[in-house]
Design a protein around this motif. Structure first.
Motif, mmCIF file in Angstrom:
data_model
loop_
_atom_site.group_PDB
_atom_site.id
_atom_site.type_symbol
_atom_site.label_atom_id
_atom_site.label_comp_id
_atom_site.label_asym_id
_atom_site.label_seq_id
_atom_site.Cartn_x
_atom_site.Cartn_y
_atom_site.Cartn_z
ATOM 1 N N ALA A 6 22.517 26.203 142.362
ATOM 2 C CA ALA A 6 22.540 24.889 142.088
ATOM 3 C C ALA A 6 23.447 24.724 141.002
ATOM 4 O O ALA A 6 24.443 23.377 141.102
ATOM 5 C CB ALA A 6 21.216 24.337 141.679
ATOM 6 N N THR A 7 23.538 25.422 140.040
ATOM 7 C CA THR A 7 24.499 25.121 138.793
ATOM 8 C C THR A 7 25.981 25.499 139.306
ATOM 9 O O THR A 7 26.927 24.602 138.806
ATOM 10 C CB THR A 7 24.254 26.325 137.870
ATOM 11 N N LEU A 8 26.432 26.358 140.150
ATOM 12 C CA LEU A 8 27.503 26.523 140.680
ATOM 13 C C LEU A 8 28.002 25.346 141.582
ATOM 14 O O LEU A 8 29.073 24.773 141.651
ATOM 15 C CB LEU A 8 27.638 27.640 141.668
ATOM 16 N N PHE A 9 27.008 24.614 142.382
ATOM 17 C CA PHE A 9 27.212 23.725 143.265
ATOM 18 C C PHE A 9 27.417 22.351 142.415
ATOM 19 O O PHE A 9 28.350 21.652 142.977
ATOM 20 C CB PHE A 9 25.904 23.449 144.168
ATOM 21 N N LYS A 10 26.975 22.240 141.505
ATOM 22 C CA LYS A 10 26.909 21.029 140.768
ATOM 23 C C LYS A 10 28.461 20.750 139.988
ATOM 24 O O LYS A 10 28.696 19.549 139.616
ATOM 25 C CB LYS A 10 26.024 21.001 139.592
ATOM 26 N N ARG A 11 28.919 22.035 139.842
ATOM 27 C CA ARG A 11 30.436 21.948 139.302
ATOM 28 C C ARG A 11 31.458 20.795 139.854
ATOM 29 O O ARG A 11 32.083 20.175 139.421
ATOM 30 C CB ARG A 11 30.917 23.230 139.107
#
Length: 260
Positions: free
Chosen positions: A144-149
């Motif tokens: 999710a952290t990668l996706f949010k970028r």
């Protein structure tokens, strides 16, 4: 040929064709997560120290350390994990490409439906509920952290301030996040490529409950990454390994400590 027969034949085709399509996808599941062809693989050693910290080494690094007298502290758990990539043939590149690519959606496949027992009857689960839960939570948060970028950058480009951009990125990510168990329909979706493709990232966790016999991270195709561990502790270590390969750093208030 009678009209009734033609109607019956048409109905049979309309009913059986979708069933056949689903069964075809289900039959392709095994090959989708485990391609039956050789591919380069690199071996890593992941250590989990009694403190809960992890250290990641390539196999040559670990051999050199032991030759220089390094001794594993008592109570440390060690995992030898192979990383295999079928896209470029360079496992580390395939991991980075797959996790860093922009997607419309992402799905975390938690494992066999028996994983549900961890919330009600953990003694019925084949494996360690605490380690499986930790692996799922870490992989979900990491992905999710990668996706949010992408949504964060998009919001900034559209003139939002930082706080609003972060909230926008969070909301957009949660709308596109799904979790599934390894049911018939999930296996069919993987076999047909409906999930685990260039638009829809799929991360699949396979541990002892799913009959895993090796410790490995495999990238079978674009948009699909599979974590397979002989123990749920190995699955947790594989998440740490992926983070290390990608040189990912958690914010200090929410991180898995790795070194090596």
């Amino acid at each position: 040929m009678s009209r009734k027969f033609l109607v019956a034949l048409l109905l049979a085709v309309l009913i059986l064709s979708p069933i056949g399509y689903l069964l075809y996808g289900y039959s392709k599941y095994d090959l989708s997560v485990n391609p039956d062809k050789p591919a380069p693989e690199h071996t890593y050693i992941v250590l989990r120290f009694p403190s809960g910290q992890y250290a990641v080494f390539t196999l040559p690094q670990y051999v050199n350390l032991t030759m220089r007298g390094f001794r594993i502290p008592e109570g440390t758990k060690g995992y030898a994990i192979n990383v295999t990539g079928y896209i470029t043939g360079i496992p580390e590149v395939d991991v980075n490409m797959t996790m860093n690519a922009p997607y419309q959606r992402f799905t975390i496949v938690l494992g066999d439906p028996s994983v549900k027992a961890c919330s009600s009857n953990p003694e019925e689960f084949t494996g360690s509920c605490s380690d499986r839960t930790a692996a799922v939570a870490e992989m979900s948060a990491f992905t999710a952290t990668l996706f949010k970028r992408y949504y964060y950058v998009e919001a900034l480009k559209n003139g939002m301030d930082e706080a609003s951009a972060r909230q926008y990125a969070y909301e957009e990510t949660m709308k596109r996040h799904d979790t599934r168990y390894l049911s018939f329909m999930t296996k069919t979706s993987l076999g047909l490529g409906r999930i685990g493709n260039k638009d829809h990232l799929a991360v699949v966790l396979l541990g002892p409950a799913e009959g895993a016999e090796v410790n490995r991270v495999i990238v079978p195709r674009p948009g699909l990454i599979v974590l397979e561990g002989k123990s749920d502790g190995a699955l947790r270590a594989e998440v740490v390994l992926i983070e290390k390969i990608m040189q990912f750093k958690w914010p200090t208030e929410n991180q898995t400590t790795t070194s090596g």
